[in-house]
Scaffold this active site. Structure first.
Site, PDB file in Angstrom:
ATOM      1  N   GLN A   1       0.355  -1.431  -0.268  1.00 23.51           N
ATOM      2  CA  GLN A   1      -0.156   0.268   0.117  1.00 23.51           C
ATOM      3  C   GLN A   1       0.798   0.966   0.050  1.00 23.51           C
ATOM      4  OE1 GLN A   1      -1.705  -1.915   3.297  1.00 23.51           O
ATOM      5  NE2 GLN A   1      -3.585  -0.699   3.208  1.00 23.51           N
TER       6      GLN A   1
ATOM      7  N   LEU B   1      -3.997  13.825   8.187  1.00 23.20           N
ATOM      8  CA  LEU B   1      -3.839  15.039   8.906  1.00 23.20           C
ATOM      9  C   LEU B   1      -4.748  14.012  10.022  1.00 23.20           C
ATOM     10  CD1 LEU B   1      -5.495  17.931   9.082  1.00 23.20           C
ATOM     11  CD2 LEU B   1      -7.347  16.966   9.292  1.00 23.20           C
TER      12      LEU B   1
ATOM     13  N   ASP C   1      -5.731   9.946  10.043  1.00 20.37           N
ATOM     14  CA  ASP C   1      -5.740   9.629  11.036  1.00 20.37           C
ATOM     15  C   ASP C   1      -6.637   9.163  12.149  1.00 20.37           C
ATOM     16  OD1 ASP C   1      -3.593   7.805  12.287  1.00 20.37           O
ATOM     17  OD2 ASP C   1      -3.904   9.704  14.420  1.00 20.37           O
TER      18      ASP C   1
ATOM     19  N   TYR D   1     -10.580   9.320  20.525  1.00 21.78           N
ATOM     20  CA  TYR D   1     -10.770  10.369  19.678  1.00 21.78           C
ATOM     21  C   TYR D   1     -12.178  10.547  20.424  1.00 21.78           C
ATOM     22  CZ  TYR D   1      -6.096   9.953  18.266  1.00 21.78           C
ATOM     23  OH  TYR D   1      -3.877   9.257  18.006  1.00 21.78           O
TER      24      TYR D   1
ATOM     25  N   LYS E   1      -7.589   3.502  15.051  1.00 25.26           N
ATOM     26  CA  LYS E   1      -6.609   2.618  15.988  1.00 25.26           C
ATOM     27  C   LYS E   1      -7.571   1.723  17.655  1.00 25.26           C
ATOM     28  CE  LYS E   1      -3.644   6.670  16.057  1.00 25.26           C
ATOM     29  NZ  LYS E   1      -4.140   7.617  15.886  1.00 25.26           N
TER      30      LYS E   1
ATOM     31  N   HIS F   1      -4.045   0.831  19.447  1.00 26.29           N
ATOM     32  CA  HIS F   1      -3.537   1.935  20.234  1.00 26.29           C
ATOM     33  C   HIS F   1      -2.312   1.623  21.185  1.00 26.29           C
ATOM     34  CE1 HIS F   1      -5.506   6.238  20.058  1.00 26.29           C
ATOM     35  NE2 HIS F   1      -4.168   6.282  20.563  1.00 26.29           N
TER      36      HIS F   1
ATOM     37  N   SER G   1       1.958  13.765  16.926  1.00 20.21           N
ATOM     38  CA  SER G   1       2.440  14.593  18.211  1.00 20.21           C
ATOM     39  C   SER G   1       3.640  15.391  16.655  1.00 20.21           C
ATOM     40  CB  SER G   1       2.797  14.644  19.322  1.00 20.21           C
ATOM     41  OG  SER G   1       1.674  13.973  19.807  1.00 20.21           O
TER      42      SER G   1
ATOM     43  N   LEU H   1       4.270  18.520  15.247  1.00 22.73           N
ATOM     44  CA  LEU H   1       4.920  19.584  15.545  1.00 22.73           C
ATOM     45  C   LEU H   1       4.953  19.246  17.772  1.00 22.73           C
ATOM     46  CD1 LEU H   1       2.374  21.111  13.590  1.00 22.73           C
ATOM     47  CD2 LEU H   1       4.648  20.714  12.973  1.00 22.73           C
TER      48      LEU H   1
ATOM     49  N   SER I   1       3.395  18.603  19.834  1.00 20.69           N
ATOM     50  CA  SER I   1       1.826  18.536  20.916  1.00 20.69           C
ATOM     51  C   SER I   1       1.799  20.308  21.012  1.00 20.69           C
ATOM     52  CB  SER I   1       1.474  16.996  20.603  1.00 20.69           C
ATOM     53  OG  SER I   1       0.239  17.046  21.361  1.00 20.69           O
TER      54      SER I   1
ATOM     55  N   ARG J   1      -3.650  26.134   8.458  1.00 20.06           N
ATOM     56  CA  ARG J   1      -2.623  25.545   8.816  1.00 20.06           C
ATOM     57  C   ARG J   1      -2.646  24.065   7.905  1.00 20.06           C
ATOM     58  NH1 ARG J   1      -3.329  27.074  15.291  1.00 20.06           N
ATOM     59  NH2 ARG J   1      -1.659  28.899  15.453  1.00 20.06           N
TER      60      ARG J   1
HETATM   61  P1  NAP Z   1       0.567  18.044  16.384  1.00 18.94           P
HETATM   62  O1  NAP Z   1      -0.311  17.463  15.658  1.00 18.94           O
HETATM   63  O2  NAP Z   1       2.249  17.707  17.130  1.00 18.94           O
HETATM   64  O3  NAP Z   1       0.292  19.964  16.748  1.00 18.94           O
HETATM   65  C1  NAP Z   1      -1.326  20.138  17.152  1.00 18.94           C
HETATM   66  C2  NAP Z   1      -1.305  21.624  17.518  1.00 18.94           C
HETATM   67  O4  NAP Z   1      -0.587  22.288  16.384  1.00 18.94           O
HETATM   68  C3  NAP Z   1      -2.932  21.708  17.817  1.00 18.94           C
HETATM   69  O5  NAP Z   1      -2.494  22.682  18.772  1.00 18.94           O
HETATM   70  C4  NAP Z   1      -2.711  22.879  16.127  1.00 18.94           C
HETATM   71  O6  NAP Z   1      -3.632  23.930  16.350  1.00 18.94           O
HETATM   72  C5  NAP Z   1      -1.243  23.226  16.381  1.00 18.94           C
HETATM   73  N1  NAP Z   1      -0.719  23.634  14.871  1.00 18.94           N
HETATM   74  C6  NAP Z   1      -1.001  22.977  13.712  1.00 18.94           C
HETATM   75  N2  NAP Z   1      -0.406  23.402  12.321  1.00 18.94           N
HETATM   76  C7  NAP Z   1      -0.249  24.340  12.677  1.00 18.94           C
HETATM   77  C8  NAP Z   1       0.471  25.397  11.812  1.00 18.94           C
HETATM   78  N3  NAP Z   1       1.138  25.580  10.785  1.00 18.94           N
HETATM   79  N4  NAP Z   1       1.588  26.742  12.417  1.00 18.94           N
HETATM   80  C9  NAP Z   1       1.016  26.621  14.028  1.00 18.94           C
HETATM   81  N5  NAP Z   1       0.433  25.751  14.755  1.00 18.94           N
HETATM   82  C10 NAP Z   1      -0.108  24.884  14.127  1.00 18.94           C
HETATM   83  O7  NAP Z   1      -0.585  17.200  17.632  1.00 18.94           O
HETATM   84  P2  NAP Z   1      -0.755  15.882  17.795  1.00 18.94           P
HETATM   85  O8  NAP Z   1      -2.304  15.794  17.728  1.00 18.94           O
HETATM   86  O9  NAP Z   1      -0.929  15.692  19.824  1.00 18.94           O
HETATM   87  O10 NAP Z   1      -0.362  14.699  16.898  1.00 18.94           O
HETATM   88  C11 NAP Z   1      -0.749  14.766  15.521  1.00 18.94           C
HETATM   89  C12 NAP Z   1      -1.880  13.610  15.496  1.00 18.94           C
HETATM   90  O11 NAP Z   1      -0.767  12.578  16.058  1.00 18.94           O
HETATM   91  C13 NAP Z   1      -2.929  13.365  16.477  1.00 18.94           C
HETATM   92  O12 NAP Z   1      -3.964  14.517  16.431  1.00 18.94           O
HETATM   93  C14 NAP Z   1      -3.076  12.102  16.013  1.00 18.94           C
HETATM   94  O13 NAP Z   1      -4.129  11.751  15.194  1.00 18.94           O
HETATM   95  C15 NAP Z   1      -2.065  11.693  16.368  1.00 18.94           C
HETATM   96  N6  NAP Z   1      -1.738  10.572  18.248  1.00 18.94           N
HETATM   97  C16 NAP Z   1      -1.571   9.402  18.199  1.00 18.94           C
HETATM   98  C17 NAP Z   1      -1.173   9.222  19.280  1.00 18.94           C
HETATM   99  C18 NAP Z   1      -1.123   7.998  19.669  1.00 18.94           C
HETATM  100  O14 NAP Z   1      -0.975   7.223  20.563  1.00 18.94           O
HETATM  101  N7  NAP Z   1      -0.881   6.891  18.143  1.00 18.94           N
HETATM  102  C19 NAP Z   1      -0.572  10.394  20.373  1.00 18.94           C
HETATM  103  C20 NAP Z   1      -0.875  11.180  20.274  1.00 18.94           C
HETATM  104  C21 NAP Z   1      -1.277  11.766  18.697  1.00 18.94           C
HETATM  105  P3  NAP Z   1      -4.895  23.859  15.574  1.00 18.94           P
HETATM  106  O15 NAP Z   1      -5.221  22.858  15.487  1.00 18.94           O
HETATM  107  O16 NAP Z   1      -5.973  24.857  16.098  1.00 18.94           O
HETATM  108  O17 NAP Z   1      -4.325  24.520  14.984  1.00 18.94           O
END
Ligand code: NAP
Length: 324
Positions: free
Chosen positions: A12, A19, A45, A50, A80, A113, A211, A213, A215, A269
């Site tokens: 795949q 996203l 994702d 969630y 997940k 997960h 995460s 960026l 998180s 963004r």
């Molecule tokens: P992230 O993607 O590292 O950061 C998200 C944050 O960054 C939000 O506050 C967002 O704000 C902001 N942001 C995004 N793009 C930006 C930009 N261009 N400029 C400035 N700020 C920006 O954090 P995350 O949500 O922890 O991780 C991403 C994804 O990974 C999750 O949503 C989830 O799908 C997955 N995840 C999986 C696990 C796991 O255990 N498998 C754990 C954590 C996360 P706004 O939304 O307000 O724009």
């Protein structure tokens, strides 16, 4: 410019940038998905945990399927299995619930997960009176075997792990009938995961950076904690390329051959985060960003209650006691 996709061991093609949807509240996530699909995202994702898969599904119903702008096959959809659904008898029902909520007949990828099982039931974080989590003794190997049946039944195209360390990854590989296609782990310039990345790659397991960026909106972030996108060294690199800090970090992920899933509910963004295929970081800048590593985890949280610290570190399958 290359790096738009990574080929999984299943054959795949997964888009390198997807996203993320954790913390995207139900009222916002539908618009976020629509903005993402309309700006070219083909990888979303999701996760049962969630609590917003029904809202993601509302957006998918508007854009994907017969007579809509996208064919289902054009989209790469991940969900997940949550920790309370690890018992082999619960796995298929949990997967079918996600399928129903998302309004699709199959997932491209279904991840365990965490390697840790929590007490069975509908309460997501089953806890004792003192706040500690109630665990279950289902081993992740037994959960994996139940997930393999989902592939056999055509409910999912591939299965994978999330938050597994190298030793746990090898254990799954040693028993798997259907090999794990990915390991989704926290990864960003403050936690570069080089050893785990090499370990997984050598075994044909792709790495998805969560995460990516840093998180910044994780619910337990406290003032004064380092904010990756505000790091002056990243901002300096961004200035040199005429890009944003987020674009530099996302480009660094894709140039390492990693898939990443930045979350945003802000249309500008969301668009910006996909505009990372029209420039390239030099080898020096790739190494420079690599050097920002501080082996710093933002996930999972440590919960403090009554002077005591509770976290899943007490679980027998907690993944982060190992060095990687
Ligand atoms: P992230 O993607 O590292 O950061 C998200 C944050 O960054 C939000 O506050 C967002 O704000 C902001 N942001 C995004 N793009 C930006 C930009 N261009 N400029 C400035 N700020 C920006 O954090 P995350 O949500 O922890 O991780 C991403 C994804 O990974 C999750 O949503 C989830 O799908 C997955 N995840 C999986 C696990 C796991 O255990 N498998 C754990 C954590 C996360 P706004 O939304 O307000 O724009």
């Amino acid at each position: 410019m290359s790096c738009t996709h990574v080929t999984l061991s299943t054959g795949q093609m997964i888009p390198s940038v997807g996203l993320g949807t954790w913390k995207s509240i139900p009222a916002q996530v539908k618009q976020a998905i629509l903005a993402a699909l309309d700006s070219g995202y083909r990888h979303i994702d999701c996760a049962a945990a969630y609590g917003n898969e029904e809202n993601v599904g509302e957006a998918l119903r508007e854009r994907v399927g017969p007579g809509k702008s996208l064919k289902r096959e054009e989209l790469f959809l991940t969900s997940k299995l949550w920790n309370t659904q690890h018992h082999p008898d619960d796995v298929e029902a949990a997967c079918r619930r996600s399928l129903t909520h998302l309004g699709v007949s199959y997932l491209d990828l279904y991840l365990m997960h965490w390697p840790m099982a929590f007490e069975r039931g509908s309460v997501m974080m089953p806890s004792n009176a003192d706040g500690s989590i109630r665990y279950a003794d289902t081993h992740y190997i037994d959960t994996w075997k139940a997930m393999e049946m989902l592939v056999d039944q055509g409910l999912v195209k591939a299965i994978g792990m999330s938050n597994f360390n190298a030793r746990q990854t090898d254990l799954i590989l040693s028993i798997a009938r259907h090999k794990p296609a990915v390991n989704q782990v926290e990864c960003h310039p403050f936690l570069t995961q080089q050893q785990l990345l090499t370990h997984c790659r050598d075994r044909g397991v792709a790495v998805v950076a969560y995460s990516p960026l840093g998180s910044p909106n994780r619910p337990w972030a406290s003032p004064g904690e380092p904010a990756l996108m505000e790091d002056l060294r990243i901002i300096d690199i961004a200035r040199r390329y005429g890009k944003t800090a987020a674009q530099i970090i996302i480009r660094w992920h894709v140039q390492r051959g990693i898939i990443c899933i930045p979350k945003s509910v802000t249309p500008a963004r969301i668009q910006q985060n996909l505009q990372v295929f029209d420039f390239q970081l030099t080898d020096e800048d790739m190494k420079l960003i690599e050097s920002f590593n501080r082996n710093e985890r933002f996930i999972p949280p440590t919960v403090e209650k009554g002077g005591k610290k509770y976290r899943d570190g007490l679980h027998p399958h907690f993944p982060f006691h190992d060095p990687y």
